[in-house]
Design an enzyme around this catalytic site. Structure first.
Site, PDB file in Angstrom:
ATOM      1  CG  ASP A   1       2.741  -7.674 -15.252  1.00  0.00           C
ATOM      2  OD1 ASP A   1       3.221  -8.261 -14.275  1.00  0.00           O
ATOM      3  OD2 ASP A   1       1.699  -7.003 -15.196  1.00  0.00           O
TER       4      ASP A   1
ATOM      5  CG  PHE B   1       2.085  -2.694  -0.281  1.00  0.00           C
ATOM      6  CD1 PHE B   1       2.288  -4.019   0.074  1.00  0.00           C
ATOM      7  CD2 PHE B   1       2.405  -2.300  -1.567  1.00  0.00           C
ATOM      8  CE1 PHE B   1       2.790  -4.927  -0.842  1.00  0.00           C
ATOM      9  CE2 PHE B   1       2.908  -3.203  -2.490  1.00  0.00           C
ATOM     10  CZ  PHE B   1       3.098  -4.516  -2.123  1.00  0.00           C
TER      11      PHE B   1
ATOM     12  CE  LYS C   1      -4.648  -4.998   2.518  1.00  0.00           C
ATOM     13  NZ  LYS C   1      -5.912  -4.760   1.802  1.00  0.00           N
TER      14      LYS C   1
ATOM     15  NE  ARG D   1      -3.341 -10.721  -7.855  1.00  0.00           N
ATOM     16  CZ  ARG D   1      -2.217 -10.115  -8.249  1.00  0.00           C
ATOM     17  NH1 ARG D   1      -1.510 -10.632  -9.235  1.00  0.00           N
ATOM     18  NH2 ARG D   1      -1.803  -9.001  -7.671  1.00  0.00           N
TER      19      ARG D   1
ATOM     20  CB  THR E   1       4.496 -12.375 -11.998  1.00  0.00           C
ATOM     21  OG1 THR E   1       3.338 -12.098 -11.218  1.00  0.00           O
ATOM     22  CG2 THR E   1       5.082 -13.702 -11.569  1.00  0.00           C
TER      23      THR E   1
ATOM     24  CG  ASP F   1       0.773 -12.983  -8.627  1.00  0.00           C
ATOM     25  OD1 ASP F   1       0.462 -12.124  -7.795  1.00  0.00           O
ATOM     26  OD2 ASP F   1       0.184 -13.138  -9.698  1.00  0.00           O
TER      27      ASP F   1
ATOM     28  CG  ASP G   1      -1.561  -4.392 -16.980  1.00  0.00           C
ATOM     29  OD1 ASP G   1      -0.542  -4.849 -16.431  1.00  0.00           O
ATOM     30  OD2 ASP G   1      -2.673  -4.374 -16.457  1.00  0.00           O
TER      31      ASP G   1
END
Length: 1018
Positions: free
Chosen positions: A353, A496, A519, A553, A633, A635, A756
């Site tokens: 990750d 979300f 958002k 990010r 990830t 992102d 994590d």
């Protein structure tokens, strides 16, 4: 009484509140849990059954039965019974200890106390006595007893704060409540799950809807997959081969016995009479089973126990390693399993990750873009970036500002102060659109409890720019806007999830204005913007690319004004969809899609998540060890690429970095073909091959979804396995696990997953080895992992030090173990050709058993004792003059006087023993010594020549040829079974030069080394 209907997998659960006789008629499970495997009556039969499922244990039980037959066995039964009982007892004690701990844990949980409403009064009952339909009262900091429907609480409008358990699959709940003829929807927002902890709430009442094994936590806990190492699989193969080899040896010896009985057996019938009807066939049959008993030492009965002891010792090395201890959080490394240590040295693929694993997961609001203008960087008059050398506090004028917050561009503060509508709407959105919980312990000290560090950073940023999120209820949100308190009515929360990748709230201002604030990820929000935002979207996209290039990010913010009439009609449909039992999620998604369109763009945020210390160096060392690293990830692509370059996974000297970003299956296939075109013809099967140069691969979540389909999996692997680094961005937790499973399925390689958070649990469980990092996201990953520590950089030492050494220790032990067993067995096999294949013993059993046990257990004890002693700090602190620095033992071996001392010591220890034996033979000779001396002096007469039978000569010759053919010793110790790697010199362990030990180093050691080097240099 209110009635509850709960639907789960096409099953209806009907219950009444506080009506035990009615609910007991349905025979629902009570609240007691049971995780133990045995009880006092079932332990012995069940445990023995499990142990005898092991092939080696079942074999020795069969051997023990054979030894009870006098016609077959030439050994006492206890020679097999004692080792077998010892092995079974050790394993049983271990299993019993584990199960006793499970019993204690179950009893501790089941005997917890809770207040239950019975007959109109609260009674203190044990958890195990709570029934479905009971109404219970919980108080602050108490664990939630069962799955509860929240009825009321001490907080305004019955709001309850909970700390969730470490499980990421508890988000599905559908039901309906019927009260006074009206139906109300039940979902996760109205349910408290077992395992949660009540926080910041004085009390609450709840209705038990699921108890004990039926609770969501127990239903989703499941059994962790038992992981086995390649050494375990190798040992199983070896044991099966040994069984086949044993059968072959016994067959050969049985045939030899039959031949011997036919040719030579009649000579011995005078003093060894045969039973009537006993011929060569029966003798050979009995001889076969006799040799099964005698040659049983070739089957390693103590192998599994010895291996577990070695693994336990290797686990202690990991737990005690000070170089893997993180003092800031007081977190040592922990080997949560003892069965995978040697597998750490065979890792080929690492799946990692990014957030919290490679980075610190401590977010700071760094930059932002509002209405097409970028904020967060300082420029001089020539529009050149100015390096920030001092921190100025621009937010001191705010009463509730966070003193730790730092934002260098003071122009944004001035813009907000001037009343810029876009800037104020920007931070108003950040203060309203979230799930953060506020907590004010002291007057003026406001603390936020955020679901993720990202949300905490954004709400804190809004707080420091004049929009302070102060409090919330299920129907309202209170914000202090530029010093003025404003309460918004909260009409709906569109939460979300991993599919939506966005969050929205619908609020009504005190003036009655209805607004939707949203958002989310840039690609998701851009698809739902009004066409009038195209020009602003292009400018904002340029800012987003800059932020992603800096490794930040990003999120995009948008809003939409709503009409009151439309909103009333939408709320009515929303209520119908939320109370529906069938297709609830699909209907809600359609409503969300309907209202989240034609939004207006406000801007974008950029949050910084810094790399952990030592990450680039660790990845560089792992790459040198030919370990391939895949980063999975959530992102966006640019952020993931920049982190890849920062971590040294992607390097400028790479020949090429392939990007796969197609949105169709055909497009993904074409891009994979184009990326792998130059090697595709070479790899018909998925073998590791090296391409001409180093390559990297970056693939996004949309493309990965197509690439993971059955017809494209091999294409993905063919391309990815030729790359040194693979980065998968915008991926879901399920896709992380799928990527690991695909590599495990098609590659003969050991995989490791490290993460994590709860979103990494599925990936950690899917890999051969799972590593959890105890970081900002709690202990979810640690609880599901095999090994855990606090920093990513410790992975280098775990693999390259502990993993390698554990593998080498295990390989050396196995080679010695099989060598010892085969050596002893071949002695008896060879002796059979000299004793007429009569299944007689060559070596005394008592002697061999004692020696075997002494060397097996004694060598292990001596090894660990010497190792612990020689590498302990106490040794060097006690004998500072003899051991001035770590590694002096190795350096001392370079000195000739040390070897001379060893030689003289050996001679002085050996000569007295030799001299004593010589003198004892001369002064007090034994009968054997006298006979041997007499035979040497007398001339033995030559025996009369006798021509042996031709078939006997053939038998001896064939036996001689068989015993000198290629044996199994080389096979067992060869590289075909156990991989032997060259042992590198150990690095210097003590590198501090300013310590007392380092300053106290005698110079003569260094002088000898330097002189030796100078002598070799010419």
């Amino acid at each position: 009484m209110p009635s509850i209907f709960y639907f789960f997998t096409e099953e209806e659960r009907h219950l009444r509140a506080n009506d035990r006789p009615f609910n007991l008629s349905y025979h629902y499970a009570n609240n007691a849990i049971k995780t133990s495997k045995y009880n006092i009556f079932t332990f012995l039969p069940l445990n023995l059954f499990e142990q005898f499922r092991r092939l080696a244990n079942a074999y020795f039980l069969f051997l023990f039965i054979l030894q009870l037959i006098p016609q077959i066995s030439s050994l006492s039964w206890f020679t097999t019974a004692v080792p077998l009982i010892l092995v079974l007892a050790i394993t049983a004690v271990k299993d019993a200890s584990d199960d006793i701990n499970r019993h204690k844990s179950d009893n501790q949980v089941n005997n917890r106390r809770v207040n239950v409403l019975i007959d109109g009064e609260l009674r203190n009952e044990k958890w195990m006595n709570v029934q479905v339909g009971d109404i219970i009262k919980l108080e602050n900091n108490q664990f939630v007893t069962a799955d509860l429907l929240l009825l009321s609480s001490s907080e305004p409008l019955n709001l309850v704060y909970v700390e969730t358990p470490p499980n990421n699959r508890l988000d599905k709940f559908k039901g309906s409540l019927t009260l006074d003829g009206q139906t109300y929807a039940l979902d996760n927002d109205k349910v408290l799950l077992r395992g949660c902890t009540l926080r910041n709430t004085e009390w609450c009442f709840g209705l038990v809807i699921f108890g004990g094994p039926d609770t969501k936590l127990m239903q989703n806990s499941g059994k962790t997959t038992f992981k086995r190492t390649s050494i375990d699989h190798l040992m199983n193969v070896l044991v099966l081969c040994i069984f086949g080899f044993l059968a072959s040896m016994c067959t050969v010896l049985a045939i030899g016995n039959a031949i011997w009985e036919v040719n030579e057996g009649s000579v011995f019938t005078v003093f060894l009479p045969r039973e009537s009807g006993a011929g060569a066939g029966l003798s050979a049959f009995l001889s076969f089973w006799s040799y099964v008993i005698i040659l049983n030492t070739v089957v390693p009965i103590s192998l599994y126990v010895s291996v577990e002891i070695i693994r336990l010792g290797n686990s202690f090395y990991i737990d005690w390693d000070r170089k893997m201890y993180y003092p800031k959080s007081d977190t040592p490394a922990q080997a949560r399993t003892t069965t995978l240590n040697e597998e750490l040295g065979q890792i080929k693929y690492i799946f990692s990750d990014k957030t919290g694993t490679l980075t610190q997961n401590i977010m700071t609001f760094n930059k932002c873009s509002i209405n097409g203008k970028a904020y967060g960087e300082l420029f001089d008059f020539a529009r050149q970036r100015v390096e920030i050398t001092e921190v100025r506090d621009e937010h001191c004028y705010l009463i509730l500002a966070d003193p730790k917050f730092v934002f260098h561009d003071h122009s944004l503060v001035e813009t907000v102060r001037e009343g810029n509508p876009e800037a104020q709407a920007f931070f108003r959105l950040l203060a309203l659109c979230h799930t953060v919980m506020p907590e004010e312990k002291k007057e003026g000290e406001l603390f936020y409890q955020a679901q993720s560090p990202d949300e905490g950073a954004l709400v804190t940023a809004a707080r420091n720019f004049g929009f302070v999120f102060r409090s919330r209820t299920p129907e309202s949100i209170t914000v202090i806007e530029m010093g003025k308190q404003v309460t918004y009515e909260l009409l709906a929360v569109l939460d979300f999830n991993n599919v939506r990748k966005r969050m929205s709230v619908i609020v009504s201002s005190p003036e009655g204005k209805l607004t939707l604030f949203c958002k989310g990820a840039d690609t998701i929000i851009y698809e739902r913007l009004h066409p009038s935002c195209n020009k602003l979207m292009e400018v904002t996209t340029g800012h987003l690319n800059e932020y992603a290039g800096d490794g930040l990010r990003t999120l995009v913010l948008a809003y939409k004004d709503l009409d009151k009439g439309y909103m009333d009609e939408w709320k009515k449909r929303h209520h119908e969809a939320s109370t529906a039992i069938d297709g609830r999620e699909e209907r809600l998604d359609e409503l969300y899609e309907e209202i989240e369109k034609d939004m207006l763009l406000l801007g974008a945020t950029a949050v910084e998540d810094k790399l952990q210390e030592g990450v680039p160096q660790t990845i560089e060392q792992l790459a040198k060890a030919d370990i391939k690293i895949w980063v999975l990830t959530g992102d966006k692509q640019e952020t993931a690429e920049n982190i890849g370059y920062s971590c040294n996974m992607l390097r400028e000297e790479m020949k090429d970095v392939f990007i796969v970003a197609a949105n169709t299956a055909e497009g993904v296939k074409e891009e994979l073909h184009r990326a792998g075109l130059f090697w595709l013809q070479k790899t018909e099967c998925l073998q590791d091959e090296r391409a001409d140069g180093e390559y990297g691969l970056v693939i996004n979540g949309h493309s990965l979804a197509f690439a993971l389909e059955n017809n494209l999996q091999l294409e993905l692997l063919r391309t990815a396995c030729m790359c040194q680094t693979v980065i998968c961005c915008r991926v879901t937790p399920l896709q992380k696990a799928q990527v690991v499973q695909v590599v495990k399925k098609y590659k003969q390689a050991v995989t490791l997953a490290i993460g994590d958070g709860a979103n990494d649990v599925s990936m950690i469980k899917a890999a051969h080895i799972g590593v959890g990092i105890s970081g900002q996201e709690g202990m979810q990953a640690v609880l599901s992992s095999d090994y855990s520590f606090a920093q990513f950089r410790y992975l280098q030492r775990l693999l390259l030090v502990h993993g390698r050494w554990s593998y080498l220790r295990m390989c050396k032990f196995l080679r010695y173990f099989f060598y010892k067993n085969f050596t002893f067995t071949f002695v008896h096999f060879w002796y059979a050709f000299f004793c007429g294949f009569s299944a007689q013993l060559c070596l005394d059993t008592h002697y061999w058993t004692a020696v075997n046990q002494f060397f097996v257990w004694g060598s292990l004890a001596a090894y660990f004792a010497i190792t612990f002693t020689m590498y302990s700090n106490g040794m060097f602190l006690i004998f500072t003059s003899s051991f001035p620095f770590i590694g002096t033992a190795r350096n001392s071996l370079n000195q000739p006087n040390v070897w001379l001392t060893i030689l003289l010591t050996s001679l002085l220890c050996t000569l007295p023993v030799v001299a004593f034996r010589f003198i004892l033979t001369q002064l007090r000779p034994t009968i054997n010594d006298k006979v041997r001396n007499k035979v040497q002096k007398e001339v033995v007469p030559t025996p009369a020549p006798r021509r042996p039978p031709a078939r006997r000569i053939s038998t001896r010759r064939s036996g001689y040829a068989f015993s000198h053919s290629q044996g199994y010793g080389d096979l067992v110790t060869s590289r075909r079974f156990l991989l032997k790697r060259p042992i590198k010199s150990r690095p210097v362990l003590y590198i501090q030069t300013d310590s007392p030990l380092a300053q106290n180093q005698p110079q003569h050691y260094r002088t000898i080394t330097e002189e030796a080097e100078e002598a070799q240099s010419p």
